[in-house]
Scaffold this motif. Structure first.
Motif, mmCIF file in Angstrom:
data_model
loop_
_atom_site.group_PDB
_atom_site.id
_atom_site.type_symbol
_atom_site.label_atom_id
_atom_site.label_comp_id
_atom_site.label_asym_id
_atom_site.label_seq_id
_atom_site.Cartn_x
_atom_site.Cartn_y
_atom_site.Cartn_z
ATOM 1 N N LYS A 140 11.905 9.871 40.349
ATOM 2 C CA LYS A 140 11.531 9.515 38.989
ATOM 3 C C LYS A 140 10.470 8.437 39.050
ATOM 4 O O LYS A 140 10.559 7.512 39.868
ATOM 5 C CB LYS A 140 12.732 9.018 38.184
ATOM 6 C CG LYS A 140 12.398 8.644 36.745
ATOM 7 C CD LYS A 140 13.637 8.281 35.936
ATOM 8 C CE LYS A 140 13.283 7.946 34.496
ATOM 9 N NZ LYS A 140 14.489 7.679 33.674
ATOM 10 N N GLN A 141 9.477 8.558 38.182
ATOM 11 C CA GLN A 141 8.406 7.578 38.129
ATOM 12 C C GLN A 141 8.243 7.069 36.706
ATOM 13 O O GLN A 141 8.386 7.826 35.741
ATOM 14 C CB GLN A 141 7.077 8.201 38.600
ATOM 15 C CG GLN A 141 7.083 8.625 40.064
ATOM 16 C CD GLN A 141 5.786 9.282 40.478
ATOM 17 O OE1 GLN A 141 5.131 9.935 39.673
ATOM 18 N NE2 GLN A 141 5.405 9.093 41.726
ATOM 19 N N LEU A 142 7.950 5.784 36.608
ATOM 20 C CA LEU A 142 7.618 5.156 35.333
ATOM 21 C C LEU A 142 6.266 4.480 35.473
ATOM 22 O O LEU A 142 6.006 3.798 36.475
ATOM 23 C CB LEU A 142 8.670 4.113 34.940
ATOM 24 C CG LEU A 142 10.088 4.594 34.634
ATOM 25 C CD1 LEU A 142 11.002 3.398 34.393
ATOM 26 C CD2 LEU A 142 10.108 5.530 33.434
ATOM 27 N N ALA A 143 5.407 4.681 34.483
ATOM 28 C CA ALA A 143 4.123 3.985 34.419
ATOM 29 C C ALA A 143 3.996 3.454 32.999
ATOM 30 O O ALA A 143 3.856 4.236 32.044
ATOM 31 C CB ALA A 143 2.978 4.933 34.761
ATOM 32 N N LEU A 144 4.065 2.129 32.851
ATOM 33 C CA LEU A 144 4.203 1.522 31.534
ATOM 34 C C LEU A 144 3.202 0.389 31.352
ATOM 35 O O LEU A 144 2.945 -0.393 32.280
ATOM 36 C CB LEU A 144 5.617 0.968 31.353
ATOM 37 C CG LEU A 144 6.756 1.969 31.558
ATOM 38 C CD1 LEU A 144 8.085 1.234 31.668
ATOM 39 C CD2 LEU A 144 6.791 2.982 30.429
ATOM 40 N N ARG A 145 2.676 0.307 30.146
ATOM 41 C CA ARG A 145 1.730 -0.738 29.780
ATOM 42 C C ARG A 145 2.350 -1.558 28.655
ATOM 43 O O ARG A 145 2.732 -1.007 27.618
ATOM 44 C CB ARG A 145 0.429 -0.091 29.324
ATOM 45 C CG ARG A 145 -0.738 -1.018 29.107
ATOM 46 C CD ARG A 145 -1.991 -0.193 28.888
ATOM 47 N NE ARG A 145 -3.172 -1.009 28.702
ATOM 48 C CZ ARG A 145 -4.416 -0.529 28.737
ATOM 49 N NH1 ARG A 145 -4.608 0.762 28.942
ATOM 50 N NH2 ARG A 145 -5.437 -1.340 28.567
ATOM 51 N N PHE A 146 2.470 -2.865 28.862
ATOM 52 C CA PHE A 146 3.137 -3.750 27.905
ATOM 53 C C PHE A 146 2.132 -4.716 27.290
ATOM 54 O O PHE A 146 1.295 -5.297 27.992
ATOM 55 C CB PHE A 146 4.234 -4.566 28.594
ATOM 56 C CG PHE A 146 5.396 -3.755 29.070
ATOM 57 C CD1 PHE A 146 6.526 -3.586 28.278
ATOM 58 C CD2 PHE A 146 5.375 -3.155 30.325
ATOM 59 C CE1 PHE A 146 7.602 -2.841 28.722
ATOM 60 C CE2 PHE A 146 6.456 -2.413 30.781
ATOM 61 C CZ PHE A 146 7.571 -2.254 29.971
ATOM 62 N N SER A 147 2.256 -4.919 25.970
ATOM 63 C CA SER A 147 1.439 -5.886 25.257
ATOM 64 C C SER A 147 2.234 -6.360 24.044
ATOM 65 O O SER A 147 3.299 -5.799 23.735
ATOM 66 C CB SER A 147 0.117 -5.257 24.815
ATOM 67 O OG SER A 147 0.321 -4.346 23.748
ATOM 68 N N GLY A 150 3.521 -3.613 21.806
ATOM 69 C CA GLY A 150 4.588 -2.698 22.185
ATOM 70 C C GLY A 150 4.412 -2.149 23.591
ATOM 71 O O GLY A 150 3.669 -2.697 24.417
ATOM 72 N N VAL A 151 5.096 -1.031 23.850
ATOM 73 C CA VAL A 151 5.103 -0.392 25.159
ATOM 74 C C VAL A 151 4.384 0.946 25.061
ATOM 75 O O VAL A 151 4.634 1.727 24.132
ATOM 76 C CB VAL A 151 6.536 -0.154 25.665
ATOM 77 C CG1 VAL A 151 6.519 0.396 27.087
ATOM 78 C CG2 VAL A 151 7.359 -1.414 25.582
ATOM 79 N N GLU A 152 3.522 1.214 26.030
ATOM 80 C CA GLU A 152 2.798 2.484 26.074
ATOM 81 C C GLU A 152 2.985 3.099 27.456
ATOM 82 O O GLU A 152 2.659 2.480 28.468
ATOM 83 C CB GLU A 152 1.313 2.259 25.787
ATOM 84 C CG GLU A 152 0.469 3.519 25.896
ATOM 85 C CD GLU A 152 -1.014 3.229 25.798
ATOM 86 O OE1 GLU A 152 -1.801 4.154 26.045
ATOM 87 O OE2 GLU A 152 -1.373 2.070 25.487
ATOM 88 N N ALA A 153 3.531 4.320 27.495
ATOM 89 C CA ALA A 153 3.654 5.044 28.763
ATOM 90 C C ALA A 153 2.339 5.765 29.059
ATOM 91 O O ALA A 153 1.663 6.248 28.148
ATOM 92 C CB ALA A 153 4.801 6.042 28.689
ATOM 93 N N PHE A 154 1.975 5.819 30.353
ATOM 94 C CA PHE A 154 0.793 6.571 30.749
ATOM 95 C C PHE A 154 1.128 7.420 31.968
ATOM 96 O O PHE A 154 2.174 7.261 32.597
ATOM 97 C CB PHE A 154 -0.413 5.653 31.003
ATOM 98 C CG PHE A 154 -0.218 4.623 32.086
ATOM 99 C CD1 PHE A 154 -0.613 4.871 33.391
ATOM 100 C CD2 PHE A 154 0.340 3.377 31.792
ATOM 101 C CE1 PHE A 154 -0.443 3.920 34.385
ATOM 102 C CE2 PHE A 154 0.503 2.414 32.776
ATOM 103 C CZ PHE A 154 0.112 2.684 34.075
ATOM 104 N N GLU A 155 0.263 8.354 32.273
ATOM 105 C CA GLU A 155 0.504 9.290 33.365
ATOM 106 C C GLU A 155 0.590 8.529 34.690
ATOM 107 O O GLU A 155 -0.344 7.804 35.067
ATOM 108 C CB GLU A 155 -0.624 10.314 33.458
ATOM 109 C CG GLU A 155 -0.424 11.393 34.494
ATOM 110 C CD GLU A 155 0.713 12.337 34.175
ATOM 111 O OE1 GLU A 155 1.253 12.949 35.115
ATOM 112 O OE2 GLU A 155 1.064 12.457 32.984
ATOM 113 N N PRO A 156 1.714 8.677 35.423
ATOM 114 C CA PRO A 156 1.820 7.961 36.701
ATOM 115 C C PRO A 156 0.712 8.394 37.655
ATOM 116 O O PRO A 156 0.498 9.598 37.866
ATOM 117 C CB PRO A 156 3.202 8.371 37.226
ATOM 118 C CG PRO A 156 3.963 8.778 36.008
ATOM 119 C CD PRO A 156 2.946 9.403 35.087
ATOM 120 N N PRO A 157 -0.010 7.447 38.227
ATOM 121 C CA PRO A 157 -1.055 7.804 39.189
ATOM 122 C C PRO A 157 -0.453 8.250 40.515
ATOM 123 O O PRO A 157 0.759 8.123 40.739
ATOM 124 C CB PRO A 157 -1.846 6.506 39.336
ATOM 125 C CG PRO A 157 -0.871 5.431 38.993
ATOM 126 C CD PRO A 157 0.071 6.010 37.988
#
Length: 238
Positions: A140-147, A150-157
């Motif tokens: 399982k992979q998580l790629a998350l951007r926090f500011s 809020g939280v924004e998921a993006f495509e795991p590199p």
């Protein structure tokens, strides 16, 4: 920093005490940690104060396994920290991060391995990557951007291999942009089952420096490593 019996625990809505050390939360001031411990393997006093001031608070909790037994919450994905130690005499300040993990079973029952990294995208923005090899349910992979918004998921590199740690040869890997593989800038902690490093990486089209960790739970659960743990983390009977 020291394992103690239940009688050493004190707890309230805003304070957690374990032996002589304390963590205190204040919504206006942030988290203050008062440390009063003795280090290992060479006994030496560790005493001082750490103050962490979040830029914002994240309320979202992430489930790491399909059964919902293991959970993770990055409480303060971006923060500032001030460290003032009297023993040893050290002082510094900088970017910080604060999270919590908890579960309904030992962590080694749920996972074989994971690597994790966090990098600053701006003064109040950060990216966090999780790459997990679970005992049940596969990877399982998580790629998350926090500011603050809020939280924004993006495509795991793509995942890139990193060199094993120099002493204990713990495997390391990190996700990064496809044509820009990460590099280890410095190994901060090298143990039989865990490593913490600083990496130079490339994410979301930009270069950044990130804190990275890798954790081998197969190594952690081995009898040899279990026997070694008290030499790394002191245990007190009172």
């Amino acid at each position: 920093m020291t394992e103690r019996r239940a009688g050493s625990l004190t707890q309230s809505a805003s304070t957690l005490g374990i032996g002589p050390s304390r963590l205190h939360w204040d919504w206006d001031q942030g988290l203050t940690i008062a440390i009063d411990e003795v280090g290992t393997p060479i006994p030496q006093r560790v005493r001082g104060r750490v103050h962490l001031k979040p830029h914002f608070i994240n309320e979202q909790v992430f489930t790491l396994d399909d059964a919902g037994r293991h959970r993770w919450r990055p409480v303060a994905p971006s923060a500032r920290v001030e460290v003032e130690l009297q023993k040893p005499e050290l002082r510094w300040s900088g970017h910080a991060y604060f999270d919590r993990n908890w579960g309904d079973e030992p962590i080694e029952d749920g996972f074989v391995y994971w690597d994790w990294s966090r990098g600053e995208l701006g003064e109040q923005e950060s990216a966090i990557l999780y790459n997990m090899d679970r005992r049940h349910g596969g990877q399982k992979q998580l790629a998350l951007r926090f500011s603050p918004q809020g939280v924004e998921a993006f495509e795991p590199p793509p995942n890139h291999r990193l060199p094993r740690t120099p002493i204990w040869q713990v495997p390391r890997g990190s996700q990064a942009d496809a044509e820009r593989p990460p590099k280890v800038a410095k190994t901060l902690e090298d143990t039989p089952f865990y490593s913490r490093s600083v990496i130079d990486t490339h994410l979301l089209g930009r270069p950044l420096t990130a804190v990275h960790e890798s954790l081998s739970l197969n190594r952690f659960r081995s009898p040899i490593v279990q026997h070694m743990l008290p030499y790394r983390m002191p245990r007190r009977r009172r």
